[in-house]
Design an enzyme around this catalytic site. Structure first.
Site, PDB file in Angstrom:
ATOM      1  N   SER A 124      87.031  37.797  75.076  1.00 28.22           N
ATOM      2  CA  SER A 124      86.596  36.494  75.789  1.00 28.22           C
ATOM      3  C   SER A 124      85.837  37.121  76.728  1.00 28.22           C
ATOM      4  CB  SER A 124      87.829  35.585  76.274  1.00 28.22           C
ATOM      5  OG  SER A 124      87.188  34.668  77.090  1.00 28.22           O
ATOM      6  N   TYR A 148      95.351  34.369  80.998  1.00 30.96           N
ATOM      7  CA  TYR A 148      94.633  34.531  79.527  1.00 30.96           C
ATOM      8  C   TYR A 148      93.628  35.610  79.713  1.00 30.96           C
ATOM      9  CZ  TYR A 148      91.309  33.193  76.286  1.00 30.96           C
ATOM     10  OH  TYR A 148      90.533  33.279  75.130  1.00 30.96           O
ATOM     11  N   LYS A 152      93.841  39.308  77.373  1.00 29.78           N
ATOM     12  CA  LYS A 152      92.691  39.684  76.296  1.00 29.78           C
ATOM     13  C   LYS A 152      92.340  41.034  76.468  1.00 29.78           C
ATOM     14  CE  LYS A 152      91.916  36.100  73.656  1.00 29.78           C
ATOM     15  NZ  LYS A 152      92.239  36.059  72.357  1.00 29.78           N
TER      16      LYS A 152
HETATM   17  P1  NAD Z   1      92.331  27.569  68.331  1.00 32.08           P
HETATM   18  O1  NAD Z   1      93.309  27.331  69.059  1.00 32.08           O
HETATM   19  O2  NAD Z   1      91.423  26.468  67.524  1.00 32.08           O
HETATM   20  O3  NAD Z   1      92.562  28.505  67.038  1.00 32.08           O
HETATM   21  C1  NAD Z   1      93.615  29.371  67.192  1.00 32.08           C
HETATM   22  C2  NAD Z   1      94.544  29.312  66.041  1.00 32.08           C
HETATM   23  O4  NAD Z   1      95.621  30.495  66.032  1.00 32.08           O
HETATM   24  C3  NAD Z   1      95.272  27.939  65.823  1.00 32.08           C
HETATM   25  O5  NAD Z   1      94.988  27.664  64.387  1.00 32.08           O
HETATM   26  C4  NAD Z   1      96.839  28.396  66.161  1.00 32.08           C
HETATM   27  O6  NAD Z   1      97.577  27.484  65.217  1.00 32.08           O
HETATM   28  C5  NAD Z   1      97.055  29.802  65.658  1.00 32.08           C
HETATM   29  N1  NAD Z   1      97.764  30.424  66.311  1.00 32.08           N
HETATM   30  C6  NAD Z   1      98.007  30.626  67.698  1.00 32.08           C
HETATM   31  N2  NAD Z   1      98.885  31.270  67.844  1.00 32.08           N
HETATM   32  C7  NAD Z   1      99.368  31.933  66.621  1.00 32.08           C
HETATM   33  C8  NAD Z   1     100.792  32.556  66.621  1.00 32.08           C
HETATM   34  N3  NAD Z   1     101.701  33.433  67.358  1.00 32.08           N
HETATM   35  N4  NAD Z   1     100.862  33.037  65.269  1.00 32.08           N
HETATM   36  C9  NAD Z   1     100.018  32.439  64.266  1.00 32.08           C
HETATM   37  N5  NAD Z   1      99.092  31.544  64.559  1.00 32.08           N
HETATM   38  C10 NAD Z   1      98.781  31.416  65.942  1.00 32.08           C
HETATM   39  O7  NAD Z   1      91.293  28.301  69.155  1.00 32.08           O
HETATM   40  P2  NAD Z   1      89.947  29.020  68.989  1.00 32.08           P
HETATM   41  O8  NAD Z   1      88.819  28.373  69.744  1.00 32.08           O
HETATM   42  O9  NAD Z   1      89.563  28.847  67.441  1.00 32.08           O
HETATM   43  O10 NAD Z   1      89.968  30.367  69.604  1.00 32.08           O
HETATM   44  C11 NAD Z   1      90.165  31.424  68.230  1.00 32.08           C
HETATM   45  C12 NAD Z   1      90.423  32.831  69.372  1.00 32.08           C
HETATM   46  O11 NAD Z   1      89.093  33.086  70.109  1.00 32.08           O
HETATM   47  C13 NAD Z   1      91.601  32.889  70.235  1.00 32.08           C
HETATM   48  O12 NAD Z   1      92.082  34.192  70.223  1.00 32.08           O
HETATM   49  C14 NAD Z   1      90.797  32.514  71.413  1.00 32.08           C
HETATM   50  O13 NAD Z   1      91.473  33.290  72.680  1.00 32.08           O
HETATM   51  C15 NAD Z   1      89.453  33.254  71.358  1.00 32.08           C
HETATM   52  N6  NAD Z   1      88.299  32.532  72.207  1.00 32.08           N
HETATM   53  C16 NAD Z   1      88.045  31.127  72.334  1.00 32.08           C
HETATM   54  C17 NAD Z   1      86.989  30.773  73.078  1.00 32.08           C
HETATM   55  C18 NAD Z   1      86.622  29.203  72.984  1.00 32.08           C
HETATM   56  O14 NAD Z   1      86.162  28.964  73.885  1.00 32.08           O
HETATM   57  N7  NAD Z   1      87.167  28.652  71.879  1.00 32.08           N
HETATM   58  C19 NAD Z   1      86.447  31.628  73.622  1.00 32.08           C
HETATM   59  C20 NAD Z   1      86.704  32.941  73.766  1.00 32.08           C
HETATM   60  C21 NAD Z   1      87.538  33.410  72.874  1.00 32.08           C
HETATM   61  C1  WQD Z   2      82.258  24.511  80.900  1.00 30.99           C
HETATM   62  C2  WQD Z   2      81.187  23.883  82.171  1.00 30.99           C
HETATM   63  C3  WQD Z   2      82.919  23.071  83.660  1.00 30.99           C
HETATM   64  C4  WQD Z   2      84.678  19.846  81.195  1.00 30.99           C
HETATM   65  C5  WQD Z   2      86.299  27.947  79.057  1.00 30.99           C
HETATM   66  C6  WQD Z   2      87.775  28.843  79.049  1.00 30.99           C
HETATM   67  C7  WQD Z   2      87.340  30.266  78.609  1.00 30.99           C
HETATM   68  C8  WQD Z   2      86.788  30.346  77.336  1.00 30.99           C
HETATM   69  C9  WQD Z   2      85.605  29.210  77.254  1.00 30.99           C
HETATM   70  C10 WQD Z   2      88.559  31.035  76.017  1.00 30.99           C
HETATM   71  C11 WQD Z   2      81.768  24.375  83.368  1.00 30.99           C
HETATM   72  C12 WQD Z   2      82.179  21.956  82.899  1.00 30.99           C
HETATM   73  C13 WQD Z   2      83.988  21.193  81.466  1.00 30.99           C
HETATM   74  C14 WQD Z   2      84.491  18.961  81.698  1.00 30.99           C
HETATM   75  C15 WQD Z   2      82.912  19.615  83.205  1.00 30.99           C
HETATM   76  N1  WQD Z   2      87.892  30.107  76.164  1.00 30.99           N
HETATM   77  N2  WQD Z   2      82.776  20.887  82.537  1.00 30.99           N
HETATM   78  N3  WQD Z   2      83.687  18.707  82.810  1.00 30.99           N
HETATM   79  O1  WQD Z   2      85.388  26.798  81.726  1.00 30.99           O
HETATM   80  O2  WQD Z   2      83.325  28.131  80.799  1.00 30.99           O
HETATM   81  O3  WQD Z   2      85.532  28.394  79.862  1.00 30.99           O
HETATM   82  O4  WQD Z   2      85.999  27.994  77.665  1.00 30.99           O
HETATM   83  O5  WQD Z   2      88.291  32.204  76.039  1.00 30.99           O
HETATM   84  O6  WQD Z   2      88.744  30.906  78.799  1.00 30.99           O
HETATM   85  O7  WQD Z   2      88.239  28.817  80.491  1.00 30.99           O
HETATM   86  O8  WQD Z   2      84.214  26.250  79.206  1.00 30.99           O
HETATM   87  O9  WQD Z   2      83.862  24.201  78.546  1.00 30.99           O
HETATM   88  O10 WQD Z   2      85.778  24.280  80.141  1.00 30.99           O
HETATM   89  O11 WQD Z   2      83.475  24.347  81.056  1.00 30.99           O
HETATM   90  O12 WQD Z   2      81.828  19.560  84.128  1.00 30.99           O
HETATM   91  O13 WQD Z   2      85.385  17.741  81.330  1.00 30.99           O
HETATM   92  O14 WQD Z   2      81.457  22.455  82.089  1.00 30.99           O
HETATM   93  O15 WQD Z   2      83.100  22.857  85.220  1.00 30.99           O
HETATM   94  O16 WQD Z   2      80.921  24.451  84.294  1.00 30.99           O
HETATM   95  P1  WQD Z   2      84.422  27.526  80.439  1.00 30.99           P
HETATM   96  P2  WQD Z   2      84.457  24.724  79.653  1.00 30.99           P
END
Ligand code: NAD
Ligand code: WQD
Length: 337
Positions: A124, A148, A152
């Site tokens: 991330s 978090y 990572k």
């Molecule tokens: P999500 O929560 O939709 O998907 C994660 C999945 O992993 C879920 O289906 C959950 O049930 C499963 N899971 C969690 N812990 C587990 C465990 N211990 N054993 C088995 N399954 C488990 O999240 P996502 O948005 O799809 O994110 C997927 C990955 O990408 C995560 O590692 C997250 O940290 C990373 N990521 C997400 C974002 C984002 O904004 N969505 C951004 C950067 C990184």
């Molecule tokens: C985006 C922008 C908010 C919601 C998060 C996680 C990060 C990563 C990506 C896992 C910001 C604004 C949001 C709302 C708003 N996930 N906002 N009203 O904060 O960049 O990152 O998602 O890795 O770990 O922290 O994404 O979508 O929460 O916010 O104004 O109801 O939208 O302030 O500027 P963010 P976000």
């Protein structure tokens, strides 16, 4: 066979569609802690001819992992399983270290025991912390400012150390920026539990009538229009980035850490305008105080992924808004239980 941990989650499910359409045979492991079993039915509907096995298990369960590797000839692992709420990680750090770091540790140990030496890891942009410069290049110092992001970074370091100790072991860590949108079919999408933390699912829930209005978290940031700027990446572009990472590992390419982003930042107001322009739906909003921990701006320099993976984002913000809206309209209450 490709093992996809967390494959019923938001990003993992979209990756499963891209992988099966590329002819990959999958085994998905998910503990359903943040996903519904109905996602599996949608995947089978979208990919009717795919080999798509499912194992309901926790990635920390070493016995379950050993059984999965014994039952399937796993060539590589795509490791999506993890918890992803920054706020929750601040309140419950040990849960995040146990689940995200402990889970990755158990997985890599099981991989090595089974002779599996290829993994793509969901990292991330939060590993960077407050930017010293933008756009983010991969050599920007990592200074995550929450558990978090620290978890990572720990897993990235775990993978690097294993690669140094085990010459055949190779990994690609993908630092995602802000994934948004949904598969164009509208059959899979982002379905957060409870109130969405992230911007676009909150917008679509307001637009579909599930919530009254969007609260913009602060409009006094040092950005063009005062609202936060992020690099919003279509989830299908992100999914395709995993195919590119897998191809690199298959071709004998070395380990890599790469940003996956569009290389362009958009503000909250710009996202709102793009959504309204694309869908024709007005989204009522109010401006509230800044959200604790939010950064003013964050976006990627994706040139290393383009050079080393032959990948770049192709879809626009408008396409992501269109696809997210189709998903929300077709699934107003999200996935069925
Ligand atoms: P999500 O929560 O939709 O998907 C994660 C999945 O992993 C879920 O289906 C959950 O049930 C499963 N899971 C969690 N812990 C587990 C465990 N211990 N054993 C088995 N399954 C488990 O999240 P996502 O948005 O799809 O994110 C997927 C990955 O990408 C995560 O590692 C997250 O940290 C990373 N990521 C997400 C974002 C984002 O904004 N969505 C951004 C950067 C990184
Ligand atoms: C985006 C922008 C908010 C919601 C998060 C996680 C990060 C990563 C990506 C896992 C910001 C604004 C949001 C709302 C708003 N996930 N906002 N009203 O904060 O960049 O990152 O998602 O890795 O770990 O922290 O994404 O979508 O929460 O916010 O104004 O109801 O939208 O302030 O500027 P963010 P976000």
């Amino acid at each position: 066979m490709i093992l996809v941990t967390g494959g019923l989650g938001y990003i993992g499910s979209h990756a499963c569609v891209a992988l099966t359409q590329a002819g990959e045979r999958l085994v998905v492991l998910d503990n359903l802690s943040n996903a519904k079993r109905s996602v599996l039915e949608r995947l089978r509907e979208l990919c009717p001819d795919a080999i798509l096995d499912f194992c309901e298990a926790d990635v920390r369960d070493r016995g379950a992992l050993a059984r999965v590797f014994a039952a399937h000839r796993v060539e590589a692992v795509l490791h999506f399983a993890g918890l992803k709420s920054v706020a929750e990680s601040v309140a419950r750090p040990l849960l995040y270290y146990d689940n995200n770091v402990g889970g990755s540790l158990a997985l890599v140990e099981a991989m090595l025991a089974a002779g599996v030496e290829r993994i793509v890891f969901s990292s991330s942009a939060t590993v960077y912390g407050p930017p010293l410069s933008l756009p983010h290049r991969e050599d920007h110092p990592t200074a995550p400012h929450n558990p978090y992001g620290r978890a990572k970074r720990m897993v990235e370091e775990l993978l690097a150390d294993v690669a140094r100790a085990q010459p055949g072991f190779r990994y690609v860590a993908l630092r995602y920026f802000n994934p948004i949108g949904a598969h164009p079919s509208g059959r899979i999408g982002e379905d957060p539990r409870g109130e969405p933390n992230n911007l676009l699912p909150f917008v679509t829930q307001v637009a579909v009538g599930r919530r009254a209005r969007l609260r913009i978290h602060g409009d006094d940031y040092p950005t063009a229009d005062g609202t936060g700027v992020r690099d919003y990446l279509h989830v299908m572009d992100l999914a395709e980035g995993h195919l590119a990472a897998l191809a690199r590992l298959r071709a004998g390419g070395g380990s890599l850490v790469a940003n996956l982003g569009t290389g362009r930042g958009h503000s909250v107001r710009e996202v709102l305008a793009a959504f309204e322009r694309t869908t024709g739906v007005r989204v009522p909003f109010e401006v509230g105080p800044r959200r604790a921990g939010d950064l003013p701006a964050c976006w990627a320099d994706p040139s290393l992924a383009e050079r080393e993976l032959g990948w770049r984002a192709r879809r626009t913000l408008e396409e992501a808004c269109r696809d997210a809206w189709r998903w929300q309209c077709d699934n107003p209450a999200g996935y069925p239980d």
